[in-house]
Each structure stands twice: as structure tokens, then as C-alpha cells.
Design an enzyme around this catalytic site. Structure first.
Site, PDB file in Angstrom:
ATOM      1  N   ARG A  23       0.824  -1.215   0.000  1.00 33.18           N
ATOM      2  CA  ARG A  23       0.000   0.000   0.000  1.00 33.18           C
ATOM      3  C   ARG A  23       0.855   1.261   0.000  1.00 33.18           C
ATOM      4  NH1 ARG A  23      -3.047  -3.065   3.603  1.00 33.18           N
ATOM      5  NH2 ARG A  23      -2.378  -1.910   5.462  1.00 33.18           N
ATOM      6  N   SER A  40      -1.013 -16.455   6.135  1.00 28.80           N
ATOM      7  CA  SER A  40      -2.118 -15.625   6.617  1.00 28.80           C
ATOM      8  C   SER A  40      -3.322 -16.432   7.111  1.00 28.80           C
ATOM      9  CB  SER A  40      -2.563 -14.674   5.492  1.00 28.80           C
ATOM     10  OG  SER A  40      -3.398 -13.669   6.009  1.00 28.80           O
ATOM     11  N   CYS A  44      -5.561 -18.026  15.881  1.00 31.42           N
ATOM     12  CA  CYS A  44      -6.448 -17.869  17.035  1.00 31.42           C
ATOM     13  C   CYS A  44      -7.737 -18.676  16.872  1.00 31.42           C
ATOM     14  CB  CYS A  44      -6.777 -16.394  17.247  1.00 31.42           C
ATOM     15  SG  CYS A  44      -5.316 -15.356  17.197  1.00 31.42           S
ATOM     16  N   THR A 274      16.093  -3.835  14.471  1.00 30.44           N
ATOM     17  CA  THR A 274      16.973  -4.708  15.261  1.00 30.44           C
ATOM     18  C   THR A 274      18.342  -4.040  15.394  1.00 30.44           C
ATOM     19  OG1 THR A 274      17.902  -5.844  13.354  1.00 30.44           O
ATOM     20  CG2 THR A 274      15.824  -6.718  14.223  1.00 30.44           C
ATOM     21  N   PRO A 277      20.537  -2.047  11.255  1.00 26.37           N
ATOM     22  CA  PRO A 277      19.551  -1.060  10.781  1.00 26.37           C
ATOM     23  C   PRO A 277      18.811  -1.466   9.508  1.00 26.37           C
ATOM     24  CG  PRO A 277      21.815  -0.218  10.571  1.00 26.37           C
ATOM     25  CD  PRO A 277      21.905  -1.502  11.323  1.00 26.37           C
ATOM     26  N   ILE A 279      17.530  -4.465   9.208  1.00 28.42           N
ATOM     27  CA  ILE A 279      16.647  -5.586   9.577  1.00 28.42           C
ATOM     28  C   ILE A 279      15.667  -5.132  10.664  1.00 28.42           C
ATOM     29  CG2 ILE A 279      16.532  -7.980  10.383  1.00 28.42           C
ATOM     30  CD1 ILE A 279      19.381  -8.383   9.429  1.00 28.42           C
ATOM     31  N   TYR A 427     -25.549   3.919  27.287  1.00 34.93           N
ATOM     32  CA  TYR A 427     -26.485   3.226  28.171  1.00 34.93           C
ATOM     33  C   TYR A 427     -27.872   3.110  27.567  1.00 34.93           C
ATOM     34  CZ  TYR A 427     -30.097   2.675  31.690  1.00 34.93           C
ATOM     35  OH  TYR A 427     -31.200   2.260  32.352  1.00 34.93           O
ATOM     36  N   LYS A 435     -25.193   4.147  35.689  1.00 33.44           N
ATOM     37  CA  LYS A 435     -23.835   4.180  36.236  1.00 33.44           C
ATOM     38  C   LYS A 435     -23.189   2.857  35.816  1.00 33.44           C
ATOM     39  CE  LYS A 435     -25.292   5.840  40.350  1.00 33.44           C
ATOM     40  NZ  LYS A 435     -25.318   5.906  41.791  1.00 33.44           N
TER      41      LYS A 435
END
Ligand code: FAD
Length: 585
Positions: A23, A40, A44, A274, A277, A279, A427, A435
């Protein structure tokens, strides 16, 4: 000339980085290497695919190799392992796992997103074919095959996130499940009284729970596994899941001479660069900053991995974006219970000698008058003297996820408990209360800071002498009759103004009700009469959670009705579910 970015690892951090890089730069050459067959995919979701809630394997594939190539013009190479980094030549060495072919690939920038790998404890027999770990789709295929093939019992070793998710999903599939955890509690980031609620849930769901116990050996029994525990218990099961934690997968970085932490995580600066510079590194493999403690930490969670990927690519592309660090905000469902946390725990604060206050609030997730309110316990940790938030843990049913996200946002913004009082949260009776539990937590914490309310904690009362403490129960007679703290004096709140002189003055005074609200009213009445009472924090409900963990008998019912929860003190519609014993089973 266009920039060439090479990425190691093609799942959460790697794939996010690749898409972001495209992008930001339409002309860049982006090569992504992934050792596994898929890129990809949703790690989870793996336990829920095994459990059957995610029905199709394809639903776990957030993107495919072809999809990434088509949409983002990436050069994706699966089943290809990066075996070495030549930093001087700015080249990686790679091996195609199927053909064995080896070659090198140049880079201008290298981004490491190799993730973590499951820790395999040194238990004899852990290489048995019915012993599994869970990290990727191949692992979940193998476990699912074993379950689909008729496994009827399982042992899960380790009570962290993945262990508990597997316990739930194996139970969902109808297996008998035992869980062994070396520590005295599951979910080590939680404090013990919050974990106690999970212990109870596990036992109620028929899980055999072995705490402070470990597996010493796994032996074959005609294809099944005989697990021997430190306690002498022997369990024969069809399959074993080892879920004792993960370790950064950083052999490649180590061999390349990049700086690693003591735990083996890649050290990065605030731009995720890391020690080389050229990497950058992201995800489970890196050491980052704990936002509350300002100390180095390694938090293997998907949210941080995704955000870090974006930051690293920004910096590679010439933008300057800082990654401030992590709070460790996380959430877990355990059957119909939800537990969530953010920031520091009490035990961490104690270990680091950081001064803190704590309060407990028990509230319904929405207005009590609307049917279906589910109770939650919020534990709030904050710093003296200004009440700056340090951490929170919540356990309950619905609405826990929403409250932890509010608190995580407040923590990130550096808010204090007084700011929580002011938060204007949505609410309507189906969703919250005028509350909100977050506002209430702010009020209770504010009362503590202003000195309007003083607390005594269950752990301070454990084993305390009756000569030192008088304990006053201000609940209704039927509640007192159903169970109370031994030796407690009983004066219902409604009679306190008439009977307060019955209270002994020669000792410290602890006052309690079910969750702390009526006791607060009582302490105010008594203070106006010159006494100095302390409210037992979180009431009998929190007190009992401590008792369960310390092997003591509960002082009363552990559940309370929605009416009580809403603070309509004096209601007596209590469920009679008593504490579970702290033994296995
Ligand atoms: P990964 O996503 O693991 O990707 C690393 C990839 O790099 C791997 O596929 C690996 O094969 C590849 N690789 C490593 N070395 C090389 C090499 N030399 N050459 C080529 N490829 C290589 N987090 C949450 O926040 N919430 C959850 O609910 C949650 N549930 C989870 C459930 C399970 C079962 C698991 C396993 C993890 C879960 N996580 C959860 C954690 C989350 O998945 C990780 O934090 C996240 O995936 C880390 O992203 P990463 O890019 O660092 O590593």
C-alpha cells in the site's frame, strides 16, 4: 530503483507487513517466505476448528498465497525456509522444503516475523504419536483427526490461553478432559482470586483439574498414553496436548548475530529496528516495552503483532513511526465465562515493589431490571496518590470484553480512577447501566483515595485473630443463615442505626455484605458515630474466592442474584451454589 523487501514468516506479522508495504509503495519488490503450507491463517481460530464451532478449514484462511499475489502483487513462497542471513551481503539463504533446492535472495530491507514455537517440556515420552502441540494448521489437522477418529479422553498440560481453549473445545467434542498445571492457578497473568473463578468454572464443566502438579512421564499403553503426575496420580488418555507456553523462534536471528534478550527474543528499538539497521522484526519473536512498568517484555499476542507490522513497514518506507509498547490486553472465553485483563497484575506490582491500591466491584453487565443481567467482578489496580491506572482484571459473562477495552483505552491514555467516574458510556437497559460498572469502579476507587471508605482485604483476614478483628455482617437474616464468616456479629443494615452500640470497640472492625455496597453504607453510618470500620473489599463474594484457593471453607453462597448485584441491598434471592472443594475433580 525500487526497494526490495524480504519478509520471513507469512502469518500474522509477516502477511500484514507485506500488504502494508504494497500500500505504501506500488513499485517495491516484496518477497515473503513461509516455511509452512499456508500463509495468513487464523492461529487464534485453530482451537475452535478442532471444537467444531468453525466448521470449515477454509474459513481459517484469511488469505491464500494466490490471493495475496493477486491483490497485493506479492511474491509469496510457501514451503520455503529462510536458513541463514548474510548481513554483510544483504542476502538470505533459502531452502525449498519440497524440492530441497537452495538459493539466495538479496534484500534492501529484511523484516523478521518468525513468530514463536511451543515449548516442549523435557518429559520422557513427549514424542508419543498421541502427544500434540498446537501452533499451526497442520497441528490442528492432526489433533482434529485424532478427535474425529474417536478419542474419548484427553489430558491438557498447561493452563494458559491455548491450554484452556483446548480444554473447552475438547469438552465441546464430548471428551473427558483433565488439565494439569504446575502453578497453583491457571492463566498465570491473572491474580489468584480471579483465577479462582476459572477453577470453579472448570470443575463445574466436569474438567478434572490438577493444580500445583506436573507430568513426569508419558508412556505408551497400546496407542493410548499413560501420564504419570508428580502427585502420584496416573491418567490414561487417548491424547495429550502440551500447552506449556511458547518461546520466540529466533535461531535464525541468533545465528545472524542480531542482539537477543535473555529469553531469546529479538531486541528492537522503538522503531522496531533490530541491532542491524537494515533488519526489522515484529510479533511473537521480539522484545518490546511494557507500557505500565516501562520494562522489556515479550507478549505473544495477535493484536501487537499486527500493529507492529504496520509500524515497522512505515519505518522501512521512510516514515517515522514509533511503537510505544504493550499493555498485554487479552481476553479468553472459558465455556460461558469470560475473563480479560490489561496492564499490570497485583502480583507483578508486588514483585516489583510498586506501590498500588486495589478495589473490587461486582456488578451486572446491564441494568438489573432488564432480564438477563450477568454478573462481573472487576479488579482495578491504581497508583497512589493520584489514582493513575495500573491494571485491571475482569471475570464474568457478557460485557466483560467491552469493559476491559474501555479500561485498556483509559490505561493507554494515562487516565486516573477519577477520570473513570466521568466517562460517558453508552447506556440503554440491554447494554449497561446509567452508572456503568466502569463508573462504579471509579467511584469505589475514588472513595478509597479520598478516605471516604477504607478496605480490608481477604488475605489480611485469613488467619486473623478474633481478638484483633471484630467482623460485622450487615446482610439480611436469611442471607446470614445461609452462611457467614465464622464469628461474625450480625446486624442487618436496616437495624444498624438502632443497634450500632452492640459493636465491640476494643478491636479493629471489618464490615461485609455480599459484594461491598451495603457494607459501604454501613461504614458511613458507623463513621458518623465515631467508629473506624473497614469494608471487606469485594464483600463475601471476593472473600470466598480467596477461601476456595486457600483450601478453606466458604462463608456462604458464592453466587448472588441480579437484584443484589444491582445494589438493591436486602434482597434475598440467592442461588445456593456453594464453593467447590479445591481438590482435583
Ligand atoms: P506467526 O503468526 O506464528 O507467524 C510466524 C510464521 O513464520 C510461521 O508460520 C512460521 O512457519 C514462519 N517462519 C518462522 N521461521 C521461518 C523461517 N526461517 N523461514 C520461513 N518461515 C518461517 N493471540 C491473540 O491475541 N488472541 C488469541 O485469541 C490467540 N489465540 C491463539 C490460539 C492459538 C492456538 C495460537 C497458536 C496462537 C494464538 N494467539 C492469539 C497468538 C497469535 O496467533 C500470535 O501472537 C501471532 O500469530 C503472532 O504473529 P507472528 O507473525 O509473530 O507469528
Amino acid at each position: 530503483m525500487s526497494m526490495k523487501l524480504v519478509i520471513v514468516g507469512g502469518v500474522a506479522g509477516g502477511a500484514t507487513a507485506a500488504a502494508r508495504a504494497r500500500r505504501l509503495d506500488e513499485n517495491a519488490t516484496i518477497v515473503m517466505f513461509e516455511r509452512g503450507r499456508e500463509v495468513s491463517f487464523a492461529n487464534c481460530g485453530l482451537p475452535y476448528y478442532i471444537g467444531g464451532q468453525i466448521r470449515r478449514r477454509s474459513h481459517l484462511l484469511v488469505q491464500t498465497e494466490a490471493g495475496l499475489e493477486e491483490r497485493f502483487a506479492l511474491d509469496v513462497r510457501t514451503r520455503t525456509e529462510v536458513t541463514a542471513i548474510d548481513r554483510a551481503a544483504r542476502q538470505v539463504r533459502v531452502r525449498e522444503l519440497d524440492s530441497g533446492r537452495q538459493y539466495t535472495e538479496d534484500y534492501d530491507y529484511l523484516l523478521l516475523a518468525p513468530g514463536a514455537k511451543p515449548v516442549i517440556p523435557p518429559i520422557p515420552g513427549s514424542d508419543h504419536p498421541a502427544v500434540f502441540t498446537l501452533r499451526n494448521l497442520t497441528d490442528s489437522d492432526r489433533i482434529k483427526q485424532a478427535v474425529d477418529g474417536g478419542a474419548s479422553s484427553a489430558l491438557v498440560v498447561g493452563g494458559g490461553f491455548i491450554g484452556l481453549e483446548m480444554v473447552e473445545n475438547l469438552r465441546r467434542r464430548g471428551l473427558e478432559v483433565a488439565l494439569v498445571e504446575l502453578l497453583p492457578q491457571v492463566m498465570p497473568p491473572l491474580d489468584i482470586e480471579v483465577a479462582a473463578r476459572l477453577h470453579r468454572q472448570l470443575r463445574e464443566q466436569g474438567v478434572k483439574l490438577y493444580l500445583s502438579d506436573g507430568v513426569t512421564a508419558l508412556q505408551d499403553r497400546q496407542g493410548r498414553v499413560l501420564a504419570s503426575l508428580q502427585s502420584g496420580t496416573a491418567l490414561e488418555v487417548d491424547l495429550v496436548i502440551l500447552a506449556v507456553g511458547v518461546r520466540p523462534d529466533t535461531a535464525l536471528a541468533a545465528e545472524a548475530g542480531l542482539e537477543l534478550s535473555e529469553r531469546g527474543a529479538i531486541v528492537v528499538d522503538e522503531y522496531l529496528r533490530t541491532s542491524d539497521p537494515r533488519i526489522y522484526a515484529v510479533g511473537d519473536a521480539i522484545q518490546t516495552n511494557d507500557l505500565v512498568l516501562s520494562t522489556p517484555t515479550n507478549v505473544p499476542l495477535a493484536g501487537p503483532a499486527n500493529r507492529q507490522a504496520r509500524v515497522a513497514v512505515d519505518n522501512i518506507s521512510g516514515r517515522r513511526t514509533r511503537y510505544p509498547g504493550v499493555l498485554g490486553t487479552s481476553v479468553l472465553r472459558l465455556f460461558d465465562l469470560t475473563v480479560a485483563l490489561t496492564g499490570a497484575s497485583e502480583k507483578t506490582l508486588r514483585r516489583r515493589s510498586i506501590p498500588f491500591h486495589k478495589v473490587y466491584v461486582h456488578r451486572g453487565h446491564h441494568a438489573a431490571y432488564f432480564p438477563g443481567a450477568q454478573q462481573m467482578m472487576i479488579k482495578l489496580l491504581f497508583a497512589p496518590p493520584d489514582g493513575r491506572l495500573l491494571g485491571a482484571q475482569i471475570v464474568g459473562g457478557e460485557g466483560v470484553d467491552k469493559r476491559i477495552d474501555v479500561l485498556a483505552t483509559a490505561l493507554r491514555a494515562g487516565l486516573t480512577v477519577r477520570d473513570l467516574q466521568e466517562l460517558e458510556l453508552a447506556y440503554a437497559p440491554q447494554f449497561g447501566s446509567a452508572k456503568d460498572p466502569i463508573n462504579i469502579a471509579g467511584y469505589v476507587a475514588g472513595n478509597l483515595l479520598s478516605g471516604d471508605e477504607e478496605f480490608v482485604y481477604a488475605e489480611e483476614l485469613n488467619g486473623a485473630s478474633p481478638d484483633e478483628w471484630a467482623i460485622l455482617d450487615v446482610r439480611e437474616p436469611e442471607e446470614f443463615a445461609a452462611g457467614h464468616i465464622p464469628g461474625a456479629l450480625h446486624i442487618p443494615l436496616g437495624e444498624l442505626r438502632q443497634r450500632w452500640q452492640e459493636i465491640p470497640r476494643d478491636r479493629k472492625l471489618a464490615v461485609y455484605c455480599t459484594v461491598g455496597q451495603r457494607a459501604y453504607y454501613a461504614t458511613r453510618i458507623l463513621r458518623h458515630r465515631g467508629l473506624r470500620p473497614r469494608n471487606i473489599a469485594g464483600g463475601l463474594t471476593t472473600y470466598n474466592l480467596y477461601q476456595v484457593e486457600s483450601g478453606r471453607r466458604c462463608a456462604g453462597p458464592l453466587e448472588l442474584s441480579a437484584a443484589e448485584d444491582a445494589g438493591r441491598g436486602g434482597q434475598s434471592s440467592y442461588s445456593m451454589s456453594m464453593c467447590q472443594p479445591p481438590q482435583p475433580g
